[in-house]
Structures are given as structure tokens and as C-alpha cells.
Design a protein around this motif. Structure first.
Motif, PDB file in Angstrom:
ATOM      1  N   THR A  78     -42.238 -23.255 -10.450  1.00 21.72           N
ATOM      2  CA  THR A  78     -41.504 -22.064 -10.019  1.00 21.72           C
ATOM      3  C   THR A  78     -42.264 -21.346  -8.914  1.00 21.72           C
ATOM      4  N   GLY A  79     -41.759 -20.176  -8.522  1.00 28.90           N
ATOM      5  CA  GLY A  79     -42.436 -19.333  -7.535  1.00 28.90           C
ATOM      6  C   GLY A  79     -42.610 -20.013  -6.194  1.00 28.90           C
ATOM      7  N   LEU A  80     -43.694 -19.660  -5.505  1.00 25.51           N
ATOM      8  CA  LEU A  80     -43.953 -20.218  -4.181  1.00 25.51           C
ATOM      9  C   LEU A  80     -44.087 -21.739  -4.222  1.00 25.51           C
ATOM     10  N   SER A  81     -44.596 -22.271  -5.327  1.00 25.20           N
ATOM     11  CA  SER A  81     -44.736 -23.726  -5.453  1.00 25.20           C
ATOM     12  C   SER A  81     -43.377 -24.405  -5.392  1.00 25.20           C
ATOM     13  N   ALA A  82     -42.402 -23.839  -6.076  1.00 23.68           N
ATOM     14  CA  ALA A  82     -41.062 -24.416  -6.062  1.00 23.68           C
ATOM     15  C   ALA A  82     -40.398 -24.234  -4.700  1.00 23.68           C
ATOM     16  N   LEU A  83     -40.611 -23.078  -4.067  1.00 23.09           N
ATOM     17  CA  LEU A  83     -40.019 -22.859  -2.739  1.00 23.09           C
ATOM     18  C   LEU A  83     -40.557 -23.876  -1.741  1.00 23.09           C
ATOM     19  N   SER A  84     -41.851 -24.173  -1.835  1.00 24.66           N
ATOM     20  CA  SER A  84     -42.433 -25.201  -0.975  1.00 24.66           C
ATOM     21  C   SER A  84     -41.811 -26.554  -1.266  1.00 24.66           C
ATOM     22  N   TRP A  85     -41.598 -26.868  -2.521  1.00 23.36           N
ATOM     23  CA  TRP A  85     -40.969 -28.143  -2.918  1.00 23.36           C
ATOM     24  C   TRP A  85     -39.563 -28.251  -2.334  1.00 23.36           C
ATOM     25  N   TYR A  86     -38.821 -27.136  -2.326  1.00 27.01           N
ATOM     26  CA  TYR A  86     -37.455 -27.134  -1.785  1.00 27.01           C
ATOM     27  C   TYR A  86     -37.435 -27.202  -0.262  1.00 27.01           C
ATOM     28  N   GLY A  87     -38.537 -26.819   0.383  1.00 27.16           N
ATOM     29  CA  GLY A  87     -38.582 -26.858   1.836  1.00 27.16           C
ATOM     30  C   GLY A  87     -38.295 -25.535   2.513  1.00 27.16           C
ATOM     31  N   PHE A  88     -38.565 -24.422   1.837  1.00 27.64           N
ATOM     32  CA  PHE A  88     -38.404 -23.113   2.476  1.00 27.64           C
ATOM     33  C   PHE A  88     -39.368 -23.006   3.650  1.00 27.64           C
ATOM     34  N   ARG A  89     -38.889 -22.469   4.757  1.00 19.02           N
ATOM     35  CA  ARG A  89     -39.705 -22.360   5.964  1.00 19.02           C
ATOM     36  C   ARG A  89     -40.544 -21.089   5.994  1.00 19.02           C
ATOM     37  N   TYR A  90     -40.053 -20.029   5.362  1.00 16.61           N
ATOM     38  CA  TYR A  90     -40.689 -18.737   5.540  1.00 16.61           C
ATOM     39  C   TYR A  90     -41.455 -18.257   4.316  1.00 16.61           C
ATOM     40  N   SER A  91     -41.568 -19.060   3.293  1.00 16.45           N
ATOM     41  CA  SER A  91     -42.373 -18.651   2.141  1.00 16.45           C
ATOM     42  C   SER A  91     -43.842 -18.937   2.431  1.00 16.45           C
ATOM     43  N   PRO A  92     -44.743 -18.082   1.975  1.00 21.30           N
ATOM     44  CA  PRO A  92     -46.174 -18.313   2.208  1.00 21.30           C
ATOM     45  C   PRO A  92     -46.622 -19.631   1.581  1.00 21.30           C
ATOM     46  N   ARG A  93     -47.553 -20.288   2.224  1.00 23.65           N
ATOM     47  CA  ARG A  93     -48.104 -21.529   1.687  1.00 23.65           C
ATOM     48  C   ARG A  93     -49.246 -21.206   0.724  1.00 23.65           C
ATOM     49  N   THR A  94     -49.334 -21.950  -0.346  1.00 23.60           N
ATOM     50  CA  THR A  94     -50.380 -21.745  -1.329  1.00 23.60           C
ATOM     51  C   THR A  94     -50.818 -23.092  -1.888  1.00 23.60           C
ATOM     52  N   THR A  95     -52.089 -23.189  -2.228  1.00 20.68           N
ATOM     53  CA  THR A  95     -52.588 -24.410  -2.855  1.00 20.68           C
ATOM     54  C   THR A  95     -52.469 -24.329  -4.372  1.00 20.68           C
ATOM     55  N   ASP A  96     -52.142 -23.150  -4.888  1.00 22.11           N
ATOM     56  CA  ASP A  96     -51.941 -23.004  -6.330  1.00 22.11           C
ATOM     57  C   ASP A  96     -50.608 -23.623  -6.737  1.00 22.11           C
ATOM     58  N   VAL A  97     -50.522 -24.015  -7.983  1.00 17.92           N
ATOM     59  CA  VAL A  97     -49.278 -24.531  -8.550  1.00 17.92           C
ATOM     60  C   VAL A  97     -48.852 -23.581  -9.659  1.00 17.92           C
ATOM     61  N   HIS A  98     -47.685 -22.983  -9.505  1.00 16.43           N
ATOM     62  CA  HIS A  98     -47.192 -21.982 -10.456  1.00 16.43           C
ATOM     63  C   HIS A  98     -46.211 -22.642 -11.415  1.00 16.43           C
TER      64      HIS A  98
END
Length: 323
Positions: A78-98
Motif C-alpha cells: 500500500t501507500g507510496l510503495s503501491a503507487l510506485s508499483w502502479y506507475g504513478f509519476r508524481y508520487s515521491p520515490r521511496t526505498t521503503d516497502v509499506h
């Protein structure tokens, strides 16, 4: 190089060289052997009881898989980790997995894993080979709840606008998730959601809206209006429109105008409105952010200079559909 037992080799291949201690023990290895392999640098312990059978930096997907193996069955990305998985362009990048985990789970945050215990997991989570991914609506709200500093409002706006504009989710699903979260750290996402429902399509547009809201000289601005000619023909939609002065407002982002096609579309829109007498003011996100008073003053002066002209301009404005 170790020739693993066939069953472990199959598991390791499927899990991209990531395995749990239990899987290693089931394959016939003992804790002392595991210790020696990691001590010699042939394997690496990436999380408690979770190992990579390779050395080097893990990929984003390997980090997600290792987190899911650590958290156990039922954990949802979930959270930023899921947004990155979906391919959101404007969500902050994080190395954490939520990860969301059932409330009764005893797993705690560790290493690159962030754990949130939830009374109810996402029933609309999407299955993958290694972990379920929360629905875009749930992921957006969970991400926004972690971005709760007022300075994060711009980021939350961008995430919410992108979720709707790129059809990752819709307003109804977002509203449902905001209601589910109640008042728990949802102030920013509620504000961004209300801006989108009012017709704002991007974070810079929302910032322009905030910038002009403090003016005592400007009338109500229609955001993303439907403009038509007197005979009913549809015109290009500006970001904002002041009907009393036939004044259009445009936020020009570098991403949109970077290509020749984007620039050509902007010129076409500009010319189509200008030939009918509409005045168009263009602002960049940087101008709105750094010089809000100057932007407001420019709009106020342009509006004042065009008082009385609108009667000669055959352009009609209506709020955006659904607003």
C-alpha cells in the motif's frame, strides 16, 4: 555455486532468489550452514529470517518480495510503495516497502519494511504472484495519510489529481476510502479531494486557485469550464475562466510543453480563444509557487482592464461536468 535441492531451486526461482529461513530448513539446510553462507558473503540476510541467495543490491521488486516474505500471508502492498508499483509519476520515490497486515499480526517494522496493522484489509486488493496490491484508491489515501505535514499538500494534490486524471481510480472510490479512514490523518487528502471535485485537475492548478482565492478584486473563477460559442460550438477548456472579463488562465507545465506536439496544441488553444476576444494569461508552476502576489496582481489588473468588454464577446462558460 551451490546446487540447491530441486524444490528449493524452484522456490528461489519463483521468488527471485529470495527465501525464508523456514524454506531453507525445509530444504535440508541448518542454521549453522545458513550462518556460514551469509558470513562468507555468498548469501545475504535482507530481513529477519529472510535471505537473498545472491549478493549485490536488490531490485525494487526483490525488496517488495522480501518484505512480503517477512510479513507473511495476508500482507498487502500500500501507500507510496503501491503507487510506485502502479506507475504513478508524481508520487515521491521511496526505498521503503509499506505493507498493511491484519491487526492481530505481530510483525513489526524493520529494515526497509514499514508495517501498518489494519482492522480491515483492502477487499479490492489486486493479486500478484508474490503479494496483493491495495487498490489505487486505498493506496492513494494511505500514502496521503503518511504525508501529513502542510508542506506535503502539493504532493498530495499531485497524487490525487493523477489518480483521477490517468483513470487509476475515480472520485467515488476515493470518497469511499476517505470516509473509511474517517478523520485519522486525512486533512490533506480531504482538501485535495474537494479541489478535484470542484474542477481542479492538477497540483499547480490548485496552487493557482489558492493564490487567487485571497483576492478582494476578482469575481468567482470557474475552473476547467465548458466554453461554447454563441451558436453552441465547443471551445478549448482553459484551467480557469473569469466570465465577467472573458479572461482565461492557463498553468503551463514543462512536461506538457516539452514536446513539439504539446506546444502546437497550446498554440491552437490560444489562437482559438483569442480570435473570439478572450484574453489568455499563462503562468508556470514555478511562478505561482515563488511569486504568488505578482501572479495575483497580474490577474487583477488584466481583469480590471477588460471590464465592459465581455458584452462584445460571444463566449459562454459553464462549470465542468460533475462540479
Amino acid at each position: 555455486m551451490i546446487d540447491h535441492p530441486p524444490r528449493l531451486a524452484e522456490v528461489a526461482h519463483r521468488q527471485q532468489d529470495l527465501v525464508t529461513r523456514v524454506q531453507l530448513l525445509e530444504a535440508g539446510y541448518d542454521d549453522m550452514f545458513i550462518y556460514r553462507q551469509t558470513r562468507r558473503g555468498r548469501w545475504q540476510r535482507v530481513l529477519p529470517a529472510t535471505y537473498a541467495l545472491v549478493t549485490g543490491v536488490l531490485t525494487d521488486e526483490q525488496r517488495r518480495i522480501s518484505a512480503a516474505l517477512y510479513a507473511g500471508r495476508g500482507a498487502q502492498l500500500t501507500g507510496l510503495s503501491a503507487l510506485s508499483w502502479y506507475g504513478f509519476r508524481y508520487s515521491p520515490r521511496t526505498t521503503d516497502v509499506h505493507l498493511l497486515v491484519p491487526h492481530e499480526t505481530s510483525r513489526k517494522p524493520t529494515g526497509h519494511v514499514r508495517v501498518s496493522r489494519a482492522l480491515s484489509l483492502d477487499p479490492k486488493a489486486r493479486p500478484t504472484d508474490h503479494y496483493p496490491v491495495c487498490s489505487p484508491a486505498r493506496a492513494v489515501v494511505d500514502a496521503a495519510r503518511d504525508l501529513r505535514d502542510l508542506r506535503d499538500l502539493r504532493t498530495v494534490r499531485a497524487i490525487v489529481a493523477e489518480a483521477v486524471q490517468r483513470s487509476f481510480t475515480d472520485l467515488a472510490a476515493l470518497d469511499e476510502e476517505i470516509i473509511r479512514a474517517r478523520r485519522s490523518r486525512t486533512a490533506l487528502v480531504r482538501k485535495a479531494f474537494h479541489e478535484v471535485t470542484a474542477g481542479t485537475r492538477s497540483a499547480p492548478e490548485a496552487e493557482l486557485r489558492d493564490c487567487l482565492a485571497g483576492s478582494r478584486l476578482l469575481p468567482a473563477i470557474v475552473w476547467n469550464p465548458r466554453l461554447t460559442t454563441g451558436d453552441g460550438n465547443t471551445l478549448p477548456t482553459p484551467d480557469g475562466y473569469l466570465a465577467e472579463s472573458a479572461l482565461a488562465l492557463e498553468v503551463d507545465s514543462r512536461e506538457y510543453h516539452f514536446s513539439p506536439e504539446g506546444w502546437a496544441r497550446t498554440l491552437d488553444r490560444h489562437n482559438e480563444l483569442s480570435r473570439l476576444g478572450v484574453m489568455i494569461l499563462h503562468f508556470t508552476p514555478a511562478q505561482i509557487r515563488r511569486e504568488p502576489q505578482r501572479v495575483r496582481r497580474t490577474v487583477e489588473q488584466a481583469h480590471a482592464s477588460r471590464q465592459g468588454l465581455v458584452a462584445m464577446i460571444a463566449v459562454h462558460a459553464a462549470p465542468a461536468a460533475g462540479c
